[in-house]
Enzyme design. Sequence first.
Site, short mmCIF file in Angstrom:
data_model
loop_
_atom_site.label_atom_id
_atom_site.label_comp_id
_atom_site.label_asym_id
_atom_site.label_seq_id
_atom_site.Cartn_x
_atom_site.Cartn_y
_atom_site.Cartn_z
N SER A 45 -25.02 -12.35 31.58
CA SER A 45 -23.92 -11.46 31.22
C SER A 45 -23.95 -11.27 29.71
O SER A 45 -24.82 -11.81 29.03
CB SER A 45 -22.60 -12.06 31.68
N GLU A 77 -26.73 1.70 24.32
CA GLU A 77 -26.65 2.39 25.62
C GLU A 77 -25.20 2.32 26.09
O GLU A 77 -24.49 1.38 25.75
CB GLU A 77 -27.48 1.65 26.69
N LYS A 79 -22.25 1.26 28.36
CA LYS A 79 -22.01 0.18 29.31
C LYS A 79 -21.31 0.80 30.51
O LYS A 79 -20.16 1.22 30.42
CB LYS A 79 -21.15 -0.92 28.68
N ARG A 100 -25.52 -9.40 41.64
CA ARG A 100 -25.70 -10.40 40.59
C ARG A 100 -25.31 -11.80 41.07
O ARG A 100 -25.94 -12.78 40.71
CB ARG A 100 -24.83 -10.01 39.39
N GLU A 137 -27.11 -0.58 37.03
CA GLU A 137 -25.69 -0.64 37.34
C GLU A 137 -25.38 0.38 38.44
O GLU A 137 -25.64 1.58 38.26
CB GLU A 137 -24.89 -0.32 36.07
N TYR A 189 -31.50 0.03 33.70
CA TYR A 189 -31.67 -0.27 32.28
C TYR A 189 -32.73 -1.31 31.97
O TYR A 189 -32.91 -1.68 30.82
CB TYR A 189 -30.33 -0.64 31.63
N LYS A 276 -16.84 -3.26 23.36
CA LYS A 276 -15.93 -2.72 24.37
C LYS A 276 -15.05 -1.63 23.77
O LYS A 276 -14.52 -1.78 22.67
CB LYS A 276 -15.04 -3.85 24.93
N CYS A 373 19.26 -12.31 46.61
CA CYS A 373 20.19 -13.04 47.47
C CYS A 373 21.39 -13.61 46.71
O CYS A 373 22.30 -14.16 47.32
CB CYS A 373 19.46 -14.14 48.23
N CYS A 388 14.15 -18.43 42.27
CA CYS A 388 15.21 -18.42 43.26
C CYS A 388 14.83 -19.53 44.22
O CYS A 388 13.72 -19.54 44.76
CB CYS A 388 15.23 -17.07 43.99
N CYS A 393 15.80 -16.46 51.15
CA CYS A 393 16.01 -15.21 50.40
C CYS A 393 15.11 -14.12 51.00
O CYS A 393 13.92 -14.34 51.21
CB CYS A 393 15.67 -15.45 48.93
S1 IVH Z 1 -27.87 -5.28 29.99
C1 IVH Z 1 -28.47 -9.59 29.33
N1 IVH Z 1 -27.19 -2.74 29.92
O1 IVH Z 1 -22.66 -5.24 31.88
C2 IVH Z 1 -28.39 -8.19 29.62
N2 IVH Z 1 -25.83 -4.25 31.14
O2 IVH Z 1 -21.55 -7.84 30.74
C3 IVH Z 1 -27.29 -7.84 30.54
N3 IVH Z 1 -23.90 -3.24 32.22
O3 IVH Z 1 -23.89 -7.62 34.14
C4 IVH Z 1 -27.41 -6.54 31.14
N4 IVH Z 1 -24.30 -1.16 31.58
O4 IVH Z 1 -23.46 -5.27 34.98
C5 IVH Z 1 -26.89 -3.98 30.38
N5 IVH Z 1 -26.67 -0.47 29.80
C6 IVH Z 1 -26.40 -1.70 30.25
C7 IVH Z 1 -25.28 -1.95 31.06
C8 IVH Z 1 -25.02 -3.24 31.48
C9 IVH Z 1 -23.48 -1.96 32.27
C10 IVH Z 1 -23.20 -4.38 32.85
C11 IVH Z 1 -24.08 -5.25 33.71
C12 IVH Z 1 -23.97 -6.64 33.16
C13 IVH Z 1 -22.71 -6.56 32.36
C14 IVH Z 1 -22.79 -7.55 31.22
#
Ligand code: IVH
Length: 636
Positions: A45, A77, A79, A100, A137, A189, A276, A373, A388, A393
């Site tokens: 992750s 890229e 996400k 996963r 994904e 990816y 994010k 109640c 409660c 009730c």
């Molecule tokens: S790279 C170690 N590339 O994000 C590399 N992940 O929080 C991990 N995800 O489990 C994956 N778009 O489900 C990668 N362009 C992208 C992604 C991507 C979405 C998701 C993927 C992963 C999670 C990681």
Amino acid sequence: MYYKELERLERENPELVLPDSPTQRVGSDLENSFNSVPHKYPMLSLANTYSEGELFDFDRRVREGLPPGEKVEYVAEYKIDGLSVSLLYKNGIFTTGATRGDGFTGEDVTLNVKTIRSIPLSVNDETLPEEFEVRGEVYMEKAVFEGINSERLTKGEKTFANPRNLASGTLKLLNPAEAAERPLQIFTYYFIAKSEPYGTQYENLGYLQKLGFRVNPEYRVFDNMNDVLKYCRTLEEKRDNLPYEVDGVVIKVNRFSQQEILGNIAKSPRWACAFKFKAKQATTKLKSITWQVGRTGAITPVAELEPVFLAGSTISRATLHNFDEITRKDIRSGDTVRIEKGGDVIPKVVEVVLDARPADSKPEVPPEFCPVCGTEVYKPEGEVAFYCENSECAAQIKGRIEHFASRTAMDIEGLGASITSLFVDLGYLKTYADIYKLHERVEELKNMERFGQKSIDNLLAAVEKSKTNPFHRVLFALGIRFVGAGAARKLADHFGSLSRLMEATKEEITAVYEIGDSIAESVGKFFSDPHNQHTIEELRKAGVNFESQRPEEVSDNFFKGKSFVLTGTLTKYKREEAGEIILSLGGKTASSVSKNTDFVIAGESAGSKLEKALKLGVQVLSEEEFLQKLSEAGVK
Ligand code: IVH
């Protein structure tokens, strides 16, 4: 045209059906449950960053981890907000699609993955190795999600909270034909093999495209973090116009040789991070604060809002968590508030727009009496919640019955929140046992406008069917404090029947693997309550299943009747999973080693339990020996 012809030919000559034939996209109608698939390379992750500062911290750590002065490039890229899958190809043919899972072992969802039309079932290129894996994904487009949800709504079926949940539910459908009707998509990816014909992530993405895999077009390479950040902002601006959901940008060190030097920490790589996007916010008026009573009696505040459209749905309520939160944020009726919808479903109030506060506004006061109640509220020492305490009730009864009938518990379709509420108000339902007496109310139900004969029949059939649910589901449905679905399963597997669980001492309950004092005490308290005893007796009379499959019914094998303690880290299964398998083979598991233990299964870095086993002369199995015994017992 050709498709139909191909279908006919294949029907006539089944031995000629190729695994990558287009007819194999929708698998058979046979129900399957998912096998687990160990990942050859773990599915990691990502560390999340929420601010520009954190992004530059990441950049600094990357540079510190590399030889001084080395140039660093990053690929950015989107996400994609979906679920990651691994696609395994052998000799160019797609063979396995896996989720996963815990990163090391996933679920085999090959048949459902095959319904995704943009995934090539075979690839042909002279550069390809014999075996390779593609990661990507899986997601559902927003428009498809809305279409499916509105159809479900008109049919009175439960809707999904967001495209990701619907995509996940679809990938895990047992019937691939059903999955094929809910079109999914994929962006890939990663291409992984023993060796790749290139040395960067940028080339990796280009290679995937060349092979015919779908890659999100918005990827770029940069040689400094300032430009990456600018690009992140551009991608964020484009976000709302995309036909799919994204929740950030993934930033990866471009060179594989540098990725290798940087390596991984725990479950995430040092060479990548996710930037994010901010959760989407909206401003609206808080009309009033109401107090809601849950099935445990906890009274929680809810913000009743002027309806506002945010991230795909209209919001008219938001959670305020507890009274402390109201005080901390000084939230009052009549305020203008900013609300936010994060990745999760439930919107929350972030802050008050103080400039817009009416002059006569007053601070909120906690409730003195249960809003349902009227019983005086109670606040336990050290807890933030008000309760409660009247278990009769109406709100608590409704909450309990709703939980009992819910999908993961007894799964009684047709007994959702609104019908439950109506039946409780009419006095038809007070205890779980009353659900099984609903058939005595047919005449009354018929006279109600909202019920036709068909819906009455369906409801009663669902009630009848629920009697045969596995015991662990019944135990979970009882709503015993701290006994979630997982604990219920462990208790059910261990004790095998409700009567044995009811007779068990606290020591016997805590001896169950991963069941602690609070669960044991709560179970004891629940079963010593005469009201609960009475309800259970009535459920038993109604024919609800209180027995697990008996160990005696399991055919003979090494594990049957023996007691095991698991310790250390296993690579193939999580300890919990290994425990479940042992239970399913008629064995028992315990959390501590004693002279009654038959075997200790010792994984990596096993500690004191292994020592104790050696001291007591208990036999020890390595993971390898354990897996060998499992395979002899018929577990793959
Ligand atoms: S790279 C170690 N590339 O994000 C590399 N992940 O929080 C991990 N995800 O489990 C994956 N778009 O489900 C990668 N362009 C992208 C992604 C991507 C979405 C998701 C993927 C992963 C999670 C990681």
